[in-house]
Design a protein around this motif. Sequence first.
Motif, mmCIF file in Angstrom:
data_model
loop_
_atom_site.group_PDB
_atom_site.id
_atom_site.type_symbol
_atom_site.label_atom_id
_atom_site.label_comp_id
_atom_site.label_asym_id
_atom_site.label_seq_id
_atom_site.Cartn_x
_atom_site.Cartn_y
_atom_site.Cartn_z
ATOM 1 N N VAL A 31 17.039 -42.142 -4.110
ATOM 2 C CA VAL A 31 16.891 -42.736 -2.776
ATOM 3 C C VAL A 31 17.906 -42.121 -1.821
ATOM 4 C CG1 VAL A 31 16.962 -44.874 -1.432
ATOM 5 C CG2 VAL A 31 15.997 -44.893 -3.731
ATOM 6 N N ARG A 32 19.113 -41.924 -2.306
ATOM 7 C CA ARG A 32 20.151 -41.318 -1.469
ATOM 8 C C ARG A 32 19.758 -39.905 -1.042
ATOM 9 N NH1 ARG A 32 26.415 -39.834 -3.279
ATOM 10 N NH2 ARG A 32 26.771 -38.334 -1.578
ATOM 11 N N CYS A 33 19.280 -39.097 -1.975
ATOM 12 C CA CYS A 33 18.893 -37.720 -1.640
ATOM 13 C C CYS A 33 17.776 -37.693 -0.603
ATOM 14 C CB CYS A 33 18.451 -36.979 -2.904
ATOM 15 S SG CYS A 33 19.785 -36.556 -4.036
ATOM 16 N N ILE A 34 16.777 -38.535 -0.792
ATOM 17 C CA ILE A 34 15.659 -38.590 0.157
ATOM 18 C C ILE A 34 16.159 -39.013 1.528
ATOM 19 C CG2 ILE A 34 13.498 -39.778 0.711
ATOM 20 C CD1 ILE A 34 12.990 -39.990 -2.325
ATOM 21 N N TYR A 35 16.986 -40.033 1.566
ATOM 22 C CA TYR A 35 17.521 -40.540 2.834
ATOM 23 C C TYR A 35 18.339 -39.465 3.551
ATOM 24 C CZ TYR A 35 20.178 -43.500 6.069
ATOM 25 O OH TYR A 35 20.764 -44.039 7.190
ATOM 26 N N GLU A 36 19.212 -38.793 2.817
ATOM 27 C CA GLU A 36 20.072 -37.784 3.439
ATOM 28 C C GLU A 36 19.258 -36.647 4.052
ATOM 29 O OE1 GLU A 36 24.184 -38.123 0.767
ATOM 30 O OE2 GLU A 36 22.577 -36.790 0.120
ATOM 31 N N LEU A 37 18.306 -36.117 3.283
ATOM 32 C CA LEU A 37 17.533 -34.983 3.792
ATOM 33 C C LEU A 37 16.637 -35.395 4.950
ATOM 34 C CD1 LEU A 37 16.771 -32.064 3.681
ATOM 35 C CD2 LEU A 37 15.196 -32.556 1.784
ATOM 36 N N LYS A 38 16.090 -36.608 4.885
ATOM 37 C CA LYS A 38 15.187 -37.044 5.963
ATOM 38 C C LYS A 38 15.953 -37.368 7.233
ATOM 39 C CE LYS A 38 10.902 -37.611 7.145
ATOM 40 N NZ LYS A 38 9.957 -36.462 7.080
ATOM 41 N N ILE A 39 17.153 -37.916 7.129
ATOM 42 C CA ILE A 39 17.921 -38.214 8.334
ATOM 43 C C ILE A 39 18.350 -36.903 9.013
ATOM 44 C CG2 ILE A 39 20.284 -38.357 7.427
ATOM 45 C CD1 ILE A 39 20.666 -40.891 9.041
ATOM 46 N N LEU A 40 18.614 -35.873 8.214
ATOM 47 C CA LEU A 40 18.890 -34.560 8.781
ATOM 48 C C LEU A 40 17.653 -34.007 9.484
ATOM 49 C CD1 LEU A 40 20.884 -32.949 5.823
ATOM 50 C CD2 LEU A 40 21.825 -33.634 8.034
ATOM 51 N N THR A 41 16.496 -34.257 8.899
ATOM 52 C CA THR A 41 15.243 -33.796 9.493
ATOM 53 C C THR A 41 14.992 -34.467 10.836
ATOM 54 O OG1 THR A 41 14.301 -33.470 7.277
ATOM 55 C CG2 THR A 41 12.762 -33.563 9.113
ATOM 56 N N ILE A 42 15.171 -35.783 10.889
ATOM 57 C CA ILE A 42 14.953 -36.531 12.124
ATOM 58 C C ILE A 42 15.855 -36.021 13.239
ATOM 59 C CG2 ILE A 42 15.280 -38.813 13.192
ATOM 60 C CD1 ILE A 42 14.312 -40.044 10.568
ATOM 61 N N ASN A 43 17.068 -35.628 12.877
ATOM 62 C CA ASN A 43 18.038 -35.200 13.881
ATOM 63 C C ASN A 43 18.069 -33.682 14.086
ATOM 64 O OD1 ASN A 43 19.826 -37.650 14.833
ATOM 65 N ND2 ASN A 43 19.380 -37.989 12.668
ATOM 66 N N GLY A 44 17.096 -32.987 13.505
ATOM 67 C CA GLY A 44 16.969 -31.555 13.747
ATOM 68 C C GLY A 44 18.030 -30.698 13.100
ATOM 69 N N ILE A 49 9.835 -33.863 1.342
ATOM 70 C CA ILE A 49 10.679 -34.830 2.060
ATOM 71 C C ILE A 49 10.758 -34.477 3.540
ATOM 72 C CG2 ILE A 49 13.030 -35.745 2.292
ATOM 73 C CD1 ILE A 49 13.333 -35.289 -0.757
ATOM 74 N N VAL A 50 10.906 -33.201 3.836
ATOM 75 C CA VAL A 50 11.025 -32.752 5.226
ATOM 76 C C VAL A 50 9.741 -33.001 6.011
ATOM 77 C CG1 VAL A 50 11.237 -30.687 6.683
ATOM 78 C CG2 VAL A 50 12.857 -31.075 4.823
ATOM 79 N N THR A 51 8.594 -32.782 5.392
ATOM 80 C CA THR A 51 7.323 -32.828 6.121
ATOM 81 C C THR A 51 6.603 -34.174 6.048
ATOM 82 O OG1 THR A 51 6.165 -31.916 4.187
ATOM 83 C CG2 THR A 51 6.946 -30.356 5.852
ATOM 84 N N ALA A 52 6.893 -34.995 5.057
ATOM 85 C CA ALA A 52 6.148 -36.244 4.860
ATOM 86 C C ALA A 52 6.497 -37.293 5.916
ATOM 87 C CB ALA A 52 6.425 -36.804 3.469
ATOM 88 N N LYS A 53 5.544 -38.162 6.208
ATOM 89 C CA LYS A 53 5.816 -39.317 7.052
ATOM 90 C C LYS A 53 6.747 -40.270 6.309
ATOM 91 C CE LYS A 53 1.452 -39.230 9.610
ATOM 92 N NZ LYS A 53 0.234 -39.993 9.981
ATOM 93 N N ILE A 54 7.522 -41.024 7.053
ATOM 94 C CA ILE A 54 8.506 -41.918 6.442
ATOM 95 C C ILE A 54 7.842 -42.908 5.493
ATOM 96 C CG2 ILE A 54 10.163 -43.764 6.936
ATOM 97 C CD1 ILE A 54 10.932 -42.201 9.468
ATOM 98 N N GLU A 55 6.658 -43.377 5.851
ATOM 99 C CA GLU A 55 5.948 -44.348 5.006
ATOM 100 C C GLU A 55 5.568 -43.765 3.644
ATOM 101 O OE1 GLU A 55 5.262 -45.311 9.319
ATOM 102 O OE2 GLU A 55 5.176 -43.510 8.071
ATOM 103 N N LYS A 56 5.512 -42.443 3.532
ATOM 104 C CA LYS A 56 5.108 -41.790 2.284
ATOM 105 C C LYS A 56 6.286 -41.234 1.481
ATOM 106 C CE LYS A 56 0.673 -42.218 3.111
ATOM 107 N NZ LYS A 56 -0.219 -43.049 2.238
ATOM 108 N N LEU A 57 7.504 -41.469 1.942
ATOM 109 C CA LEU A 57 8.664 -40.867 1.301
ATOM 110 C C LEU A 57 8.898 -41.384 -0.119
ATOM 111 C CD1 LEU A 57 11.410 -40.634 4.078
ATOM 112 C CD2 LEU A 57 10.268 -38.752 2.907
#
Length: 242
Positions: free
Chosen positions: A127-140, A192-200
């Motif tokens: 969960v931590r890895c997914i969260y970290e990479l996705k928050i980086l994605t959201i913020n470019g 993780i980078v491309t998926a919608k948040i609901e599908k993470l």
Amino acid sequence: MGMVLSAIPMGDYDKRITLLTRERGKITAFARGARRPNSQLLAATNPFSFGQFELYEGRSTYNVMRADIANYFRDLAQDLEKAYYGFYFLEFADYYAVENGNERELLKLLYQSLRALESDAYLNRLVRCIYELKILTINGEYPNIFSCRKCGREELLKWFSAKYAGTLCEECGSQRETVELDASTLYTMQYIVTAKIEKLYTFQVSDQVLVTLENILKSYLGFCIDRKFKSLKVLEELKFQI
């Protein structure tokens, strides 16, 4: 609509809270009397509280008038490790969120990640890895993991380099200052980078993939994050005790 990221005692009975809101990004607000035992805001102004907050906007600050909490994430408090992973998620969100910014995706990610953390279906580390990479994605600020950072090649991406902020092909990279990639780890990161948040939070990974993900994110975050998170220090201490 928002979530309490942090709460600080003020005076004898008040609190100052930081809210991540859907409408106005990150804001600071005062909750008068929220520390009184009979206050309706006592629990609503604790970290993790998610719901509708009614605020009065003064000339220089917001004041919390009432709150209708949909989720307190109380299950996190039953597990010390999960609780500190949760605090880390709050700290990370606070690091990136800005006042009056569009933080809808960040709020959604934080909420879904805390729900995944409460579930026993996923390892806390994943969960931590997914969260970290996705928050980086959201913020470019996510790494380029779709082509070689040196030659642009899209095939045979074998290495990850924090220095080059992304992947390197087998010809451009080497063991020095890189993490070796396998196809499963690369695909996981791309998903993780491309998926919608609901599908993470819909997949599992092998132990080997998880360890590689952790190494990659640790090296990359070391380059792009300039803050030491207090909750991470506690997590490391907990792991050492275990």
